[in-house]
Write a protein that holds these residues in place. Structure first.
Motif, PDB file in Angstrom:
ATOM      1  N   GLY A 177       0.783  -1.318   0.041  1.00 19.55           N
ATOM      2  CA  GLY A 177      -0.035   0.066   0.042  1.00 19.55           C
ATOM      3  C   GLY A 177       0.650   1.253   0.149  1.00 19.55           C
ATOM      4  N   SER A 178       2.184   1.060  -0.273  1.00 21.29           N
ATOM      5  CA  SER A 178       2.948   2.465   0.107  1.00 21.29           C
ATOM      6  C   SER A 178       2.890   3.628  -0.977  1.00 21.29           C
ATOM      7  N   ILE A 179       2.204   3.175  -2.307  1.00 23.50           N
ATOM      8  CA  ILE A 179       1.794   4.460  -3.112  1.00 23.50           C
ATOM      9  C   ILE A 179       0.439   5.168  -2.626  1.00 23.50           C
ATOM     10  N   THR A 378      -9.363   3.197   1.105  1.00 16.93           N
ATOM     11  CA  THR A 378      -7.969   3.033   0.815  1.00 16.93           C
ATOM     12  C   THR A 378      -7.453   2.774   2.363  1.00 16.93           C
ATOM     13  N   ILE A 379      -7.739   3.094   3.298  1.00 15.61           N
ATOM     14  CA  ILE A 379      -7.725   3.256   4.534  1.00 15.61           C
ATOM     15  C   ILE A 379      -8.795   3.129   5.557  1.00 15.61           C
ATOM     16  N   LEU A 400      -5.137  -1.179   7.386  1.00 18.32           N
ATOM     17  CA  LEU A 400      -4.803  -0.905   5.737  1.00 18.32           C
ATOM     18  C   LEU A 400      -5.467  -1.705   4.673  1.00 18.32           C
ATOM     19  N   MET A 401      -6.438  -0.995   4.047  1.00 23.02           N
ATOM     20  CA  MET A 401      -7.402  -1.907   3.005  1.00 23.02           C
ATOM     21  C   MET A 401      -6.517  -2.059   1.742  1.00 23.02           C
ATOM     22  N   THR A 402      -5.537  -1.756   1.691  1.00 24.73           N
ATOM     23  CA  THR A 402      -4.500  -1.660   0.452  1.00 24.73           C
ATOM     24  C   THR A 402      -3.745  -3.327   0.232  1.00 24.73           C
ATOM     25  N   ASN A 406      -2.220  -6.263  -3.079  1.00 22.62           N
ATOM     26  CA  ASN A 406      -0.984  -6.809  -3.150  1.00 22.62           C
ATOM     27  C   ASN A 406      -0.779  -8.167  -3.164  1.00 22.62           C
ATOM     28  N   VAL A 407      -1.780  -8.839  -2.254  1.00 24.97           N
ATOM     29  CA  VAL A 407      -1.907 -10.440  -2.387  1.00 24.97           C
ATOM     30  C   VAL A 407      -2.344 -10.755  -3.731  1.00 24.97           C
TER      31      VAL A 407
END
Length: 464
Positions: A177-179, A378-379, A400-402, A406-407
């Motif tokens: 979620g880093s972006i 997003t969060i 963190l709903m991001t 990524n998964v």
């Protein structure tokens, strides 16, 4: 209007009409950086002399009517994590202080070739392994909207400089979620490309959770930068040969089907975040889309159980190799880095994790047979403290709903603002597409940007 408030797209158009000089624009963002940095602390280093030379060269190319690059003359800051040969690569860590990179990241090379004026680099948490941005090396990076709060992480410096007006474009990277986290907390736009769309460097170019990507202050700006950095690269076997150009052009959403999921199966969503997400859904309906509320069988516990074996196979061992078990080196690491590595070391086996990832993806894929995009917050929270320790991984990651996206890393995700929480910190939503359907998320994002008229409004600026 102050020049630093221009979007990259607006500035580029004015350059071409000879109404604005790249030199004038650069001086505006340099002055803005000087004014805001004492408060937000988001820049690791500035390259003012070389940037001025680059801006002057761009000005000359426009004046001569020469062919110019897609980013010609646009001020841009790079996330410090992305290496540049001959320059510092410190990763926010005391263990890397003074380290000089030996090679340049492919997206940096592409940005340079496109004519951008690179004038600084932005802060990250240590080894980019936290959703906040503070470290022993660089100190605390703060949110321009409310300095008591974090701009997010790990691309927190990039989000902060965009929100503050210290640059027009920035790069980020996203492994959990880093972006998107900084895009949400800072009220800007960010894109997590699907795995392989943007080339990377070993070992994380082969990590399906990880992607480098663009950040900006409009959907069109992010599309502009994404088109520059995407595409195959000879150094990355995972990079896709297919070119998927995206656009910030506004079109009709008539016939577009949108799945709205407020809690992704169990996240505890702050009422302000939920209200702003529903405001977005109403705007999409007004723009002509068909919006249905749906459910997914996920929730934070299933996400973490699925993701930790992956982190335990890739990111965790990477961090452990740096400290190499030496007590003095381990002691220099940030507490959140040690906590992350410990959690990863205790995760389940990688093969079981891969099985869990496939099971995790299927209900999303089945749902999306009937929809073009999914919309969700997003969060789940309206903000984290600027100095949030982030040593309780479960407590933080449950907000963190991001990470779910990524998964299932082959899906594109465009993060855009949704409003402002009562504490003055922006909130955001994710526009999630089907695997490798990048164009759909930009189409929806551009229409939503026009319909909401939030972050493109001249009033959408922090009071900093």
């Amino acid at each position: 209007m102050d020049l630093y408030r221009l979007t990259a797209t607006e500035a580029s158009e004015q350059f071409r009409r000879r109404e604005l000089s790249p030199v004038e624009l650069l001086e505006s963002v340099i002055a803005r950086t000087a004014a805001t940095e004492p408060t937000i602390n988001a820049v690791t280093e500035q390259w003012i002399d070389s940037a001025r030379a680059a801006a002057a060269a761009s000005e000359a190319r426009f004046a001569a009517g020469e062919r110019v690059g897609a980013l010609e003359g646009i001020p841009l800051m790079l996330k410090e994590e992305q290496p540049i040969a001959g320059h510092l690569l410190e990763e926010g860590s005391l263990l890397e202080k003074g380290t000089i990179a030996e090679e340049t990241h492919p997206i940096v090379e592409r940005i340079q070739e496109a004519g951008a004026v690179i004038h600084g680099r932005t802060t990250t948490p240590e080894y980019s392994c936290a959703p906040v941005t503070h470290s022993k090396l660089w100190g605390i990076t703060r949110n321009p909207w409310n300095p008591d709060f974090t701009p997010g992480g790990s691309s927190g410096g990039s989000g902060a400089v965009l929100a503050a007006g210290s640059t027009l474009l920035a790069t980020g990277s996203d492994i959990g979620g880093s972006i998107r986290i900084p895009a949400s907390f800072c009220g800007v736009v960010g894109f997590k490309p699907p795995f392989g769309r943007v080339p990377g460097m070993a070992p994380f170019n082969s990590d399906t959770y990880c992607a480098d990507g663009p950040m900006g202050r409009s959907v069109a700006d992010v599309a502009l930068l994404q088109n520059v950095i995407s595409g195959p690269w000879v150094g990355d076997a995972a990079s896709l040969r297919e070119i998927a150009a995206v656009s910030g052009a506004v079109g009709s959403l008539r016939g577009i089907r949108v799945a709205l999921c407020i809690d992704l199966g169990g996240y505890d969503v702050d009422p302000a975040v939920e209200a702003n997400t529903r405001f977005v859904a109403a705007a999409l309906t007004a723009a002509g889309a068909i919006v249905d509320e749906v459910t997914l069988p996920w929730g934070p516990q299933r996400v973490l159980t699925t993701a930790w074996p992956h982190f335990g196979a890739v990111m965790g061992p990477f961090i452990e190799s740096i400290a190499d078990g030496v007590a003095e080196r381990v002691a220099q690491l940030m507490p959140y880095t040690r906590a992350f590595a410990a959690e990863a070391a205790a995760a389940g086996d990688y093969v079981s994790g891969l099985v869990a990832e496939s099971a995790f993806y299927r209900p999303f894929a089945e749902l999306m047979t009937g929809y073009d995009v999914l919309i969700c917050p997003t969060i789940a929270t309206a903000g984290l403290a600027a100095d949030e320790p982030c040593t309780d991984s479960e407590a933080v990651f449950s907000k963190l709903m991001t990470l779910p996206f990524n998964v299932i890393g082959r899906v594109p995700v465009l993060a855009v603002p949704s409003g402002i929480a009562p504490n003055g910190v922006p909130t955001g939503v994710q526009i999630v597409g089907r695997s490798y359907d990048d164009t759909a998320v930009f189409r929806v994002g551009a229409a939503l940007e026009q319909e909401l008229a939030l972050w493109t409004d001249p009033a959408w600026w922090p009071t900093l």
